[in-house]
Design a protein around this motif. Structure first.
Motif, short mmCIF file in Angstrom:
data_model
loop_
_atom_site.label_atom_id
_atom_site.label_comp_id
_atom_site.label_asym_id
_atom_site.label_seq_id
_atom_site.Cartn_x
_atom_site.Cartn_y
_atom_site.Cartn_z
N VAL A 94 0.87 -1.27 0.01
CA VAL A 94 -0.11 -0.07 0.05
C VAL A 94 1.07 1.22 0.00
N PHE A 95 0.45 2.22 -0.87
CA PHE A 95 1.26 3.52 -0.88
C PHE A 95 0.57 4.66 -0.54
N GLN A 96 1.59 5.74 -0.33
CA GLN A 96 0.84 7.01 -0.19
C GLN A 96 -0.17 7.40 -1.01
N ALA A 97 0.34 7.30 -2.23
CA ALA A 97 -0.45 7.81 -3.59
C ALA A 97 -1.33 6.94 -4.00
N PHE A 98 -1.95 5.79 -3.29
CA PHE A 98 -2.87 5.01 -3.48
C PHE A 98 -2.68 3.91 -4.74
N ASN A 99 -1.94 4.67 -5.91
CA ASN A 99 -1.48 3.81 -7.18
C ASN A 99 -2.87 3.15 -7.77
N LEU A 100 -4.08 3.56 -7.75
CA LEU A 100 -5.03 2.82 -8.20
C LEU A 100 -5.08 3.09 -9.94
N PHE A 101 -5.59 2.18 -10.53
CA PHE A 101 -5.83 2.47 -11.97
C PHE A 101 -6.97 3.29 -12.09
N PRO A 102 -6.82 4.59 -12.74
CA PRO A 102 -7.60 5.49 -12.86
C PRO A 102 -9.00 5.05 -13.86
N THR A 103 -8.74 4.13 -14.89
CA THR A 103 -9.55 4.12 -15.74
C THR A 103 -10.49 2.68 -15.47
N PHE A 104 -10.06 1.99 -14.42
CA PHE A 104 -10.66 1.08 -13.88
C PHE A 104 -11.58 1.63 -12.80
N THR A 105 -12.70 0.69 -12.83
CA THR A 105 -13.88 0.84 -11.42
C THR A 105 -13.01 0.43 -10.24
N VAL A 106 -13.53 0.65 -9.14
CA VAL A 106 -13.15 0.09 -7.89
C VAL A 106 -12.95 -1.39 -7.86
N GLU A 107 -13.96 -1.97 -8.18
CA GLU A 107 -14.18 -3.40 -8.42
C GLU A 107 -12.93 -4.06 -9.16
N GLU A 108 -13.11 -3.29 -10.44
CA GLU A 108 -11.75 -3.74 -11.38
C GLU A 108 -10.50 -3.69 -10.74
N ASN A 109 -10.10 -2.85 -10.06
CA ASN A 109 -9.06 -2.45 -9.27
C ASN A 109 -8.61 -3.63 -8.40
N VAL A 110 -9.57 -4.00 -7.64
CA VAL A 110 -9.32 -4.95 -6.61
C VAL A 110 -9.34 -6.21 -7.22
N ALA A 111 -10.20 -6.57 -8.34
CA ALA A 111 -10.01 -8.01 -8.95
C ALA A 111 -8.93 -8.33 -9.38
N TRP A 112 -8.20 -7.18 -9.92
CA TRP A 112 -6.94 -7.23 -11.12
C TRP A 112 -5.81 -8.18 -10.45
N PRO A 113 -5.53 -8.25 -9.26
CA PRO A 113 -4.45 -9.13 -8.87
C PRO A 113 -4.82 -10.50 -9.00
N LEU A 114 -6.05 -10.73 -8.74
CA LEU A 114 -6.57 -12.27 -8.79
C LEU A 114 -6.58 -12.57 -10.39
#
Ligand code: ADP
Length: 245
Positions: A94-114
């Motif tokens: 986990v990073f200070q700058a969150f580092n989420l993918f901006p074009t993915f939805t929240v759910e897609e961001n979390v599903a991605w590693p799986l």
């Protein structure tokens, strides 16, 4: 993974960037052990080697000398593929700058590693949803993009993404650095609960003495060395103070 398992071990780890007159020694013969289930805060001035030690533990950075063991595996003895695989399964970052993918939805961001690990999309979505629920991101927020969420919500999503593969170790680099005090406190409460309830090993880098006080142990870095390694007395932890209120 058993809480008594040795999550991290560094033996004489040195990390030097560059050569000759340009050389920077970011870590200098650092040796430490983090037992499974521990919550360690790493403090120290800017440039003291805090981020480097997290990167070395995660196998994102290779030490110049010394040995790094993660969940019982000597990182140097693993192939690149095996090291990536171990990192994906054993460690959440986990990073200070969150580092989420901006074009993915929240759910897609979390599903991605799986999905990256080969889990089918429907199952990945299901597990992403359950993990988001655990960190307090509910309902419609899951279909939004990161920019449509508050900083605190974005960091919860980043924590869910780090936890979705059920790692035994969470490495966090200034996770509350971009958040206001109250929101930061809620994130620290969440990490504390995950440590207590699931035995998740937490190694958290911070500038803040308050954030550091959530740890059961504080390691202070200076000039690439550990200069202090102290157990935080129970009465000085915000957890225990809160429980008594
Ligand atoms: P901290 O997280 O405590 O601020 P870092 O681990 O980021 O410290 O950095 C420790 C030292 O290593 C600093 O002097 C920094 O400039 C240097 N350093 C870190 N990463 C690199 C890099 N990729 N290349 C060169 N020097 C680096």
């Amino acid at each position: 993974m058993s809480p008594t398992h040795r999550a991290v071990r560094l033996d004489g780890v040195t990390k030097q960037y560059g050569d000759g007159a340009q050389a920077v020694v970011a870590l200098s013969e650092v040796s430490l052990v983090v037992p499974g289930g521990e919550y360690v805060s790493i403090i120290g001035p800017s440039g003291s080697g805090k981020s480097t030690v997290l990167n070395v533990i995660a196998g994102l950075d290779v030490p110049t000398a010394g040995r790094v063991e993660l969940c019982g595996h000597d990182l140097a003895s693993l192939s690149d593929d095996a090291r990536s695989d171990l990192r994906l399964r054993a460690v959440g970052f986990v990073f200070q700058a969150f580092n989420l993918f901006p074009t993915f939805t929240v759910e897609e961001n979390v599903a991605w590693p799986l999905e990256f690990l080969g889990v089918r999309a429907a199952e990945a979505r299901r597990r992403a949803g359950a993990t988001l629920e655990r960190v307090g991101v509910h309902g419609p927020a899951r279909r939004r993009r990161p920019a449509e969420l508050s900083g605190g919500e974005q960091q919860r999503v980043a924590i869910a993404r780090a936890l979705v593969t059920q790692p035994s170790v969470l490495l966090a680099d200034e996770p509350t650095g971009n958040l206001d005090t109250r929101t930061g406190e809620l994130i620290l409460d969440l990490l504390r609960d995950l440590n207590r309830e699931r035995g998740l090993t937490v190694v958290l880098v911070t500038h803040s003495a308050f954030a550091a006080s959530y740890g059961k142990r504080t390691l202070e870095f200076r000039d690439g060395r550990v200069v202090r390694d102290v157990r935080v007395p129970l009465e000085e932890r915000p957890v225990e103070l809160a429980a008594r209120r």
